[in-house]
Design an enzyme around this catalytic site. Structure first.
Site, PDB file in Angstrom:
ATOM      1  N   HIS A  65       0.831  -1.203   0.000  1.00 50.56           N
ATOM      2  CA  HIS A  65       0.000   0.000   0.000  1.00 50.56           C
ATOM      3  C   HIS A  65       0.872   1.263   0.000  1.00 50.56           C
ATOM      4  O   HIS A  65       0.691   2.132   0.854  1.00 50.56           O
ATOM      5  CB  HIS A  65      -0.909   0.034   1.237  1.00 50.56           C
ATOM      6  CG  HIS A  65      -2.077  -0.898   1.173  1.00 50.56           C
ATOM      7  ND1 HIS A  65      -3.030  -0.988   2.161  1.00 50.56           N
ATOM      8  CD2 HIS A  65      -2.470  -1.792   0.234  1.00 50.56           C
ATOM      9  CE1 HIS A  65      -3.938  -1.883   1.846  1.00 50.56           C
ATOM     10  NE2 HIS A  65      -3.622  -2.404   0.678  1.00 50.56           N
TER      11      HIS A  65
ATOM     12  N   HIS B  87      -8.560  -0.420   2.602  1.00 53.78           N
ATOM     13  CA  HIS B  87      -7.702  -0.778   1.468  1.00 53.78           C
ATOM     14  C   HIS B  87      -7.834   0.369   0.475  1.00 53.78           C
ATOM     15  O   HIS B  87      -8.792   1.123   0.503  1.00 53.78           O
ATOM     16  CB  HIS B  87      -8.171  -2.086   0.856  1.00 53.78           C
ATOM     17  CG  HIS B  87      -7.985  -3.259   1.774  1.00 53.78           C
ATOM     18  ND1 HIS B  87      -7.237  -4.346   1.455  1.00 53.78           N
ATOM     19  CD2 HIS B  87      -8.471  -3.488   3.009  1.00 53.78           C
ATOM     20  CE1 HIS B  87      -7.253  -5.215   2.443  1.00 53.78           C
ATOM     21  NE2 HIS B  87      -8.001  -4.713   3.406  1.00 53.78           N
TER      22      HIS B  87
HETATM   23  P1  FDA Z   1      -2.046   1.391 -10.529  1.00 51.53           P
HETATM   24  O1  FDA Z   1      -0.911   0.521 -10.141  1.00 51.53           O
HETATM   25  O2  FDA Z   1      -3.398   0.795 -10.485  1.00 51.53           O
HETATM   26  O3  FDA Z   1      -1.839   1.945 -11.996  1.00 51.53           O
HETATM   27  C1  FDA Z   1      -0.600   2.372 -12.507  1.00 51.53           C
HETATM   28  C2  FDA Z   1      -0.513   1.973 -13.957  1.00 51.53           C
HETATM   29  O4  FDA Z   1       0.527   2.697 -14.594  1.00 51.53           O
HETATM   30  C3  FDA Z   1      -0.196   0.491 -14.170  1.00 51.53           C
HETATM   31  O5  FDA Z   1      -1.126  -0.071 -15.067  1.00 51.53           O
HETATM   32  C4  FDA Z   1       1.206   0.505 -14.744  1.00 51.53           C
HETATM   33  O6  FDA Z   1       1.472  -0.580 -15.600  1.00 51.53           O
HETATM   34  C5  FDA Z   1       1.222   1.831 -15.465  1.00 51.53           C
HETATM   35  N1  FDA Z   1       2.560   2.404 -15.663  1.00 51.53           N
HETATM   36  C6  FDA Z   1       3.546   2.536 -14.750  1.00 51.53           C
HETATM   37  N2  FDA Z   1       4.605   3.132 -15.310  1.00 51.53           N
HETATM   38  C7  FDA Z   1       4.281   3.396 -16.588  1.00 51.53           C
HETATM   39  C8  FDA Z   1       4.967   4.021 -17.668  1.00 51.53           C
HETATM   40  N3  FDA Z   1       6.190   4.524 -17.515  1.00 51.53           N
HETATM   41  N4  FDA Z   1       4.345   4.115 -18.870  1.00 51.53           N
HETATM   42  C9  FDA Z   1       3.077   3.632 -19.028  1.00 51.53           C
HETATM   43  N5  FDA Z   1       2.393   3.026 -18.046  1.00 51.53           N
HETATM   44  C10 FDA Z   1       2.984   2.931 -16.837  1.00 51.53           C
HETATM   45  N6  FDA Z   1      -6.355  -2.351  -2.515  1.00 51.53           N
HETATM   46  C11 FDA Z   1      -7.656  -2.595  -2.210  1.00 51.53           C
HETATM   47  O7  FDA Z   1      -8.466  -1.683  -2.210  1.00 51.53           O
HETATM   48  N7  FDA Z   1      -8.068  -3.848  -1.849  1.00 51.53           N
HETATM   49  C12 FDA Z   1      -7.193  -4.895  -1.793  1.00 51.53           C
HETATM   50  O8  FDA Z   1      -7.584  -6.005  -1.454  1.00 51.53           O
HETATM   51  C13 FDA Z   1      -5.843  -4.652  -2.125  1.00 51.53           C
HETATM   52  N8  FDA Z   1      -4.932  -5.662  -2.118  1.00 51.53           N
HETATM   53  C14 FDA Z   1      -3.729  -5.495  -2.730  1.00 51.53           C
HETATM   54  C15 FDA Z   1      -2.930  -6.602  -3.000  1.00 51.53           C
HETATM   55  C16 FDA Z   1      -1.747  -6.460  -3.722  1.00 51.53           C
HETATM   56  C17 FDA Z   1      -0.890  -7.648  -4.024  1.00 51.53           C
HETATM   57  C18 FDA Z   1      -1.344  -5.172  -4.160  1.00 51.53           C
HETATM   58  C19 FDA Z   1      -0.068  -4.983  -4.952  1.00 51.53           C
HETATM   59  C20 FDA Z   1      -2.128  -4.050  -3.869  1.00 51.53           C
HETATM   60  C21 FDA Z   1      -3.318  -4.204  -3.172  1.00 51.53           C
HETATM   61  N9  FDA Z   1      -4.166  -3.129  -2.939  1.00 51.53           N
HETATM   62  C22 FDA Z   1      -5.455  -3.360  -2.529  1.00 51.53           C
HETATM   63  C23 FDA Z   1      -3.736  -1.760  -3.273  1.00 51.53           C
HETATM   64  C24 FDA Z   1      -4.361  -1.187  -4.542  1.00 51.53           C
HETATM   65  O9  FDA Z   1      -4.685  -2.187  -5.455  1.00 51.53           O
HETATM   66  C25 FDA Z   1      -3.433  -0.156  -5.173  1.00 51.53           C
HETATM   67  O10 FDA Z   1      -3.047   0.776  -4.201  1.00 51.53           O
HETATM   68  C26 FDA Z   1      -4.104   0.599  -6.322  1.00 51.53           C
HETATM   69  O11 FDA Z   1      -4.622  -0.280  -7.272  1.00 51.53           O
HETATM   70  C27 FDA Z   1      -3.115   1.564  -6.975  1.00 51.53           C
HETATM   71  O12 FDA Z   1      -3.783   2.328  -7.941  1.00 51.53           O
HETATM   72  P2  FDA Z   1      -3.031   3.458  -8.750  1.00 51.53           P
HETATM   73  O13 FDA Z   1      -4.029   4.102  -9.609  1.00 51.53           O
HETATM   74  O14 FDA Z   1      -2.255   4.302  -7.807  1.00 51.53           O
HETATM   75  O15 FDA Z   1      -1.932   2.699  -9.626  1.00 51.53           O
END
Ligand code: FDA
Length: 567
Positions: A505, A548
């Site tokens: 997170h 979350h």
């Molecule tokens: P997010 O990661 O969704 O999007 C970023 C995007 O940018 C990605 O698709 C990536 O590929 C892309 N990207 C990055 N660099 C780039 C570049 N240079 N060029 C083009 N594209 C690029 N939350 C919750 O609510 N319930 C839960 O149960 C959980 N459990 C959980 C488990 C696990 C294993 C993880 C890793 C995380 C969770 N979370 C969670 C957290 C939650 O899922 C997470 O915080 C959010 O999805 C993040 O959303 P963002 O929009 O910040 O980034």
């Protein structure tokens, strides 16, 4: 690509990015492109399978970032997972749908972000959500909810799983009643404390994971003004400055296409970074926005001297315990949100005083660790706000998940919700394809250790308290041999540093705060020193939230889209 110029470029087709893209493209007069490094996962069973948590880990759709060795956290490096796919991390996460404690969002306004309160964000939680109302029998088995906190009209499908089952829940309920922790009818109304089973981001009809693309992109993919470019990596933002005292203006982004060629895509209005907290700060740095010290190291010309880009990284520490049971455990995962009193009991007052008296030291240690980029005074102000949330407002500071551990075992996975330790994420090179340097400083401060230990002791008490005691014969991990009943904090800590992991997170690396206080974006999410670069993703959260993250991120992105439309 149909065109090389768009009104809005959204960098990252993840949780937040697709939400913004959807709302902006509601206006047929503007065109929007989402540039995503990963591919579509619409038919990837590691994603769609509701019971498949973890299947995608370590595959091509997991960035698998790694931290530097954690000097306070057992000298190990930790894996920080994040989704690399259309849908981003919503494609690989645990799907839990829990929001925040109301006063936590109010705290965003209190630190200088005008207009950010629970009351102003709540309509956006609803705007995003489409709850499948649980059946009468699901409710009887524990899927309780309060209709006033939910909406049935948003794009994001939210539902209780089909496997709601009260076998484990009723034991846990009896035990936690004895421990003074109540049943929570619904954690999503701004008051989270208690035992409950929460809903998940699930499309109930098809019974598949509801990720960001299923909610916000695929049903709208035929919009002529909504473009998605997959397998394309954004290297940096192209910035211009008309006069030396002006803000810089983004004219587009430089990308590397799947075939390795490099090109530029132009933006007429705005560039919106939604690459996630571990990547958005790096894109700023590669564009010349960040700490002079970092940029000069890699010969990147400084466009905006904004030292706190990549600072304020806050993640949580996740540890697992388990109990050996008299028979095979079945039943649904249950959650406990516990506050300081639930965890520390009679010791709460003493601990509260100790932590209050340590805030100054925590702030100066943190400032020292980040080379003074964030001043000790500013950090102390932030810590004071967090302290008040913990000890005055008594908001939950622990989440514990109880679930069948396989066979005769009851697992308890837990994390402290509000650690004080802060770290950073910065580029490791001027080569955009290289992974960043991530240092969350896990377990750096005394409170973070106390918290993680206190929760472990609460779990131990729960195993020993009837009626759960009837099921749990003995604690198997860590177990009383490894960590005896009267163990010191040092013994507990030793076990924790050997077994913890990232809670995945990470937030705060481009924090929404006043610039003079170390913020990176304004309350309208515009990057300071720029006229048209915004960040909409987990990096803007100034503090952790208790729930979350995705429910809050969808709500923030919904609100951000309104800001953009209004401007
Ligand atoms: P997010 O990661 O969704 O999007 C970023 C995007 O940018 C990605 O698709 C990536 O590929 C892309 N990207 C990055 N660099 C780039 C570049 N240079 N060029 C083009 N594209 C690029 N939350 C919750 O609510 N319930 C839960 O149960 C959980 N459990 C959980 C488990 C696990 C294993 C993880 C890793 C995380 C969770 N979370 C969670 C957290 C939650 O899922 C997470 O915080 C959010 O999805 C993040 O959303 P963002 O929009 O910040 O980034």
């Amino acid at each position: 690509i149909p065109d090389k110029e768009y009104d809005y470029i959204i960098v990252g087709g993840g949780t937040s990015g697709l939400t913004v893209a959807n709302r902006l493209s509601e206006d047929h007069n503007v065109n929007v492109i989402v540039i995503e490094a990963g591919a579509s996962v619409l038919n990837n069973s590691n994603v769609t399978d509701v019971g498949g948590y973890g299947l995608a880990f370590g595959t091509a759709i997991d960035w698998q970032y790694e931290s530097v060795k954690q000097i306070y956290g057992g000298n190990s490096s930790q894996v920080l997972r994040a989704g690399r796919a259309l849908s981003g991390t919503s494609a690989i996460n645990g799907m839990a749908y829990t929001r925040a404690e109301d006063v936590q969002i109010d705290a965003w306004q209190a630190i200088g972000n005008d207009g950010w309160t629970w009351e102003s964000l709540f309509p956006y939680y609803l705007k995003a959500e489409n709850l499948t109302i649980p059946t009468v029998s699901q409710v009887e088995l524990g899927a309780t909810y309060n209709r006033a906190y939910h909406s049935e009209t948003g794009p994001l499908d939210v539902a209780f799983t089909k496997t709601v089952n009260s076998t484990l829940l009723s034991l846990l309920n009896g035990t936690f009643q004895s421990l003074g922790v109540p049943w929570s009818e619904d954690v999503n109304g701004g008051k989270m404390r208690g035992l409950n089973i929460c809903p998940s981001t699930i499309n109930y009809q098809e019974y598949v994971r509801e990720d960001a693309a299923r909610a916000y992109y695929w049903p709208y993919a035929s919009r002529g003004n909504l473009h998605v470019l997959l397998n394309t990596f954004v290297n940096h933002i192209e910035l211009n400055r008309t006069a030396s005292n002006d803000n810089v203006t983004a004219s587009g982004v430089q990308v590397t296409y799947q075939n390795g060629t490099v090109g530029v895509i132009n933006a007429k209005r705005e560039v919106i970074l939604s690459a996630g907290s571990l990547k958005s700060p790096g894109i700023l740095e590669l564009s010349g926005i960040g700490s002079r010290q970092v940029l000069e190291k890699y010969n990147i010309a400084v466009q905006v001297d904004l030292p706190s880009v990549g600072e304020n990284l806050q993640d949580q520490v996740n540890t697992g315990m388990s109990g050996a049971t008299t028979h095979k455990v079945t039943g649904h995962t249950a959650l406990v949100y516990a506050n300081a009193q639930d965890i520390f009991g009679n010791e709460t007052e003493t601990i509260s005083t100790l932590v209050r008296d340590s805030l100054k030291d925590y702030a100066s240690e943190t400032a020292k660790a980040n080379g003074g980029i964030m001043s000790a005074d500013d950090l102390e102000d932030l810590f004071q706000v967090q302290y008040d949330l913990i000890f005055k407002d008594q908001i939950p500071i622990a989440e514990i998940l109880y679930f069948p551990g396989g066979g005769n075992s009851l697992a308890a996975q837990y994390w402290g919700l509000l650690p004080f330790s802060r770290g950073s994420v910065h580029i490791a090179s001027s080569d955009p394809l290289l992974k960043p340097i991530i240092n969350p400083n896990y377990l750096m401060l005394d409170w973070d250790n106390k918290l993680q230990i206190g929760i472990a002791k609460l779990i131990r008490r729960s195993y020993e308290t009837y009626p759960l005691r009837n099921l749990v014969k003995a604690e198997s991990s860590p177990g009383l041999i490894t960590v005896p009943q009267n163990a010191s904090d040092a013994q507990w800590r030793e076990w924790i540093v050997r077994h913890y992991r990232s809670n995945f997170h990470p937030v705060g690396t481009a924090a929404m705060m006043p610039r003079e206080k170390g913020g990176v974006v304004s309350e309208h999410l515009v990057v300071y020193g720029t006229s048209n670069v915004r960040i909409v993703d987990a990096s803007i959260l100034p503090f952790q939230v208790d729930g979350h993250l995705v429910s809050t991120l969808y709500a923030v992105a919904e609100r951000a889209a309104d800001f953009i439309k209004q401007s």
